[in-house]
Design an enzyme around this catalytic site. Structure first.
Site, short mmCIF file in Angstrom:
data_model
loop_
_atom_site.label_atom_id
_atom_site.label_comp_id
_atom_site.label_asym_id
_atom_site.label_seq_id
_atom_site.Cartn_x
_atom_site.Cartn_y
_atom_site.Cartn_z
N ARG A 269 0.78 -1.20 -0.06
CA ARG A 269 0.17 0.18 0.06
C ARG A 269 0.89 1.15 0.15
O ARG A 269 2.04 1.36 0.64
CB ARG A 269 -1.06 0.12 1.23
CG ARG A 269 -2.09 -0.88 1.25
CD ARG A 269 -2.98 -0.68 0.20
NE ARG A 269 -4.16 -1.52 -0.02
CZ ARG A 269 -5.27 -1.57 0.66
NH1 ARG A 269 -5.61 -0.73 1.25
NH2 ARG A 269 -5.89 -2.64 0.46
N GLU B 40 -5.81 6.29 -6.32
CA GLU B 40 -5.99 5.27 -7.49
C GLU B 40 -7.12 5.48 -8.32
O GLU B 40 -8.28 5.53 -7.40
CB GLU B 40 -5.82 4.04 -7.28
CG GLU B 40 -4.36 3.75 -6.56
CD GLU B 40 -4.09 2.23 -6.05
OE1 GLU B 40 -5.10 1.32 -6.04
OE2 GLU B 40 -2.94 1.92 -5.64
N HIS C 126 -1.74 -1.10 -9.98
CA HIS C 126 -2.09 -2.04 -9.09
C HIS C 126 -2.74 -3.11 -9.60
O HIS C 126 -3.74 -3.78 -9.48
CB HIS C 126 -3.42 -1.24 -8.26
CG HIS C 126 -3.55 -1.87 -6.79
ND1 HIS C 126 -4.23 -1.00 -5.84
CD2 HIS C 126 -3.29 -3.04 -6.33
CE1 HIS C 126 -4.10 -1.86 -4.83
NE2 HIS C 126 -3.78 -2.93 -5.14
#
Length: 330
Positions: free
Chosen positions: A250, A278, A297
């Site tokens: 993260r 994001e 991601h």
């Protein structure tokens, strides 16, 4: 956007809503929908909608929902609490996405998924590392442009891999690094003596010590109120020239803005799959930071990991309707 519904005419059955969906998960969900026959109706929205008002309308009247990739605000949770009694999250760190205390107050069961993509994320971390050290993608692009220019690389054998967090993913990364002939150092909240012994890893007392003594640092901590900003600007400053930071965990583990500032010096490398916002904003400074490899991601996104994630979501909802408990957090 399309909507897939099962047995919509059987209004006597409870309603499960999946209000949005990552494209790669749609096929997996569709394949498992028959497992809800006789238990509930299902309404699956196949787009990636994130607007809270629209999501709330889509979930109106649901008894259970599966949440994929959006945060449930306190206001949204209060709205859902009128009918919803189970929320299954398509991820592990659910306390980042919903207020667990309020969910418990409202009597809503919260479920997550665990260890669904340990190998997938670990392999992606190593892929980022290999792109930095051997520059295969860069040379491939050059070759397709008609060039023939070998680029210098970095050999990993004999280097030190520092791992922050030693859960399932961290242990996978450590085993791969050990296979490359790297020395492995670990900082972790918990003892993992047997796993450490298997790869001859050594433990360090602080994150700062790990950063200053490693050639590569890979982050594998869960994100929560205790780990937010745990990697400080001082830790990043301790990285030696030529060091590499890999983050598939993260972005919030790192002090806000500290990584972009550190990368501006141009003396370290980073492979990043996670970001503070994001999708990543166009003007994010990490887009133009030197010596940086970025992916959207995607570390979790393999066929097996997707199947595992969807399988666990389905099992959690089936457990709710059949009176059993699967991956219950609250």
């Amino acid at each position: 956007m399309s909507v897939i519904e099962t047995t919509p005419s059987r209004e006597g059955l409870p309603l499960l809503v999946i209000p949005n969906c990552v494209p790669v998960m749609v096929k997996a969900f569709r394949a498992l929908l028959p497992e809800f026959d006789g238990l509930c109706r299902v309404r699956l929205f196949t787009d990636t909608m994130l607007d809270e008002e629209i999501l709330a309308r889509r979930m109106k009247g649901a008894d259970a929902v599966i949440v994929v990739g959006f945060h449930v605000s306190d206001d949204l949770l209060k709205t859902l609490s009128q009918t919803v009694r189970c929320i299954a999250f398509g991820g592990t760190g659910v306390d980042n996405y919903v207020n667990l205390d309020k969910a418990q107050e409202y009597g809503i069961r919260i479920c997550n998924i665990v260890h669904y993509g340990d190998a997938a994320v670990a392999e992606h971390a190593i892929a980022l590392l290999m792109e930095i050290t051997r520059r295969v993608g860069e040379m491939n692009a050059d070759m397709h442009e008609g060039e023939w220019q070998p680029l210098d690389g970095m050999e990993l054998c004999g280097k030190t891999m520092g791992i922050v967090g030693f859960g399932g993913i961290g242990q996978w990364v450590a085993r791969i690094a050990h296979g490359f002939g790297m020395h492995v150092k670990v900082w972790s909240h918990h003892a993992h003596d047997e796993a450490m012994q298997q790869i001859e890893a050594t433990s360090v007392d602080s994150i700062h010590e790990l950063f200053e003594s490693s050639d590569v640092v890979s982050l594998h901590l869960a994100y929560n109120k205790h780990t937010e900003g745990i990697i400080t600007a001082d830790d990043l400053a301790a990285l030696r020239e030529g060091s590499i930071l890999i983050n598939t965990a993260r972005a919030e583990l790192i002090e806000m803005g500290a990584l972009a500032q550190r990368l501006e010096k141009g003396d370290i490398y980073a492979g990043l799959d996670v970001f503070d916002t994001e999708p990543m904003p166009e003007m994010d400074p990490l887009r133009v930071a030197p010596n940086t490899i970025l992916t959207p991601h995607a570390a979790w996104c393999t066929d097996q990991a997707v199947h595992n994630a969807v399988r666990q979501c389905v099992d959690s909802i089936r457990g709710f309707y059949t009176g059993t408990a699967t991956n219950v957090v609250v």
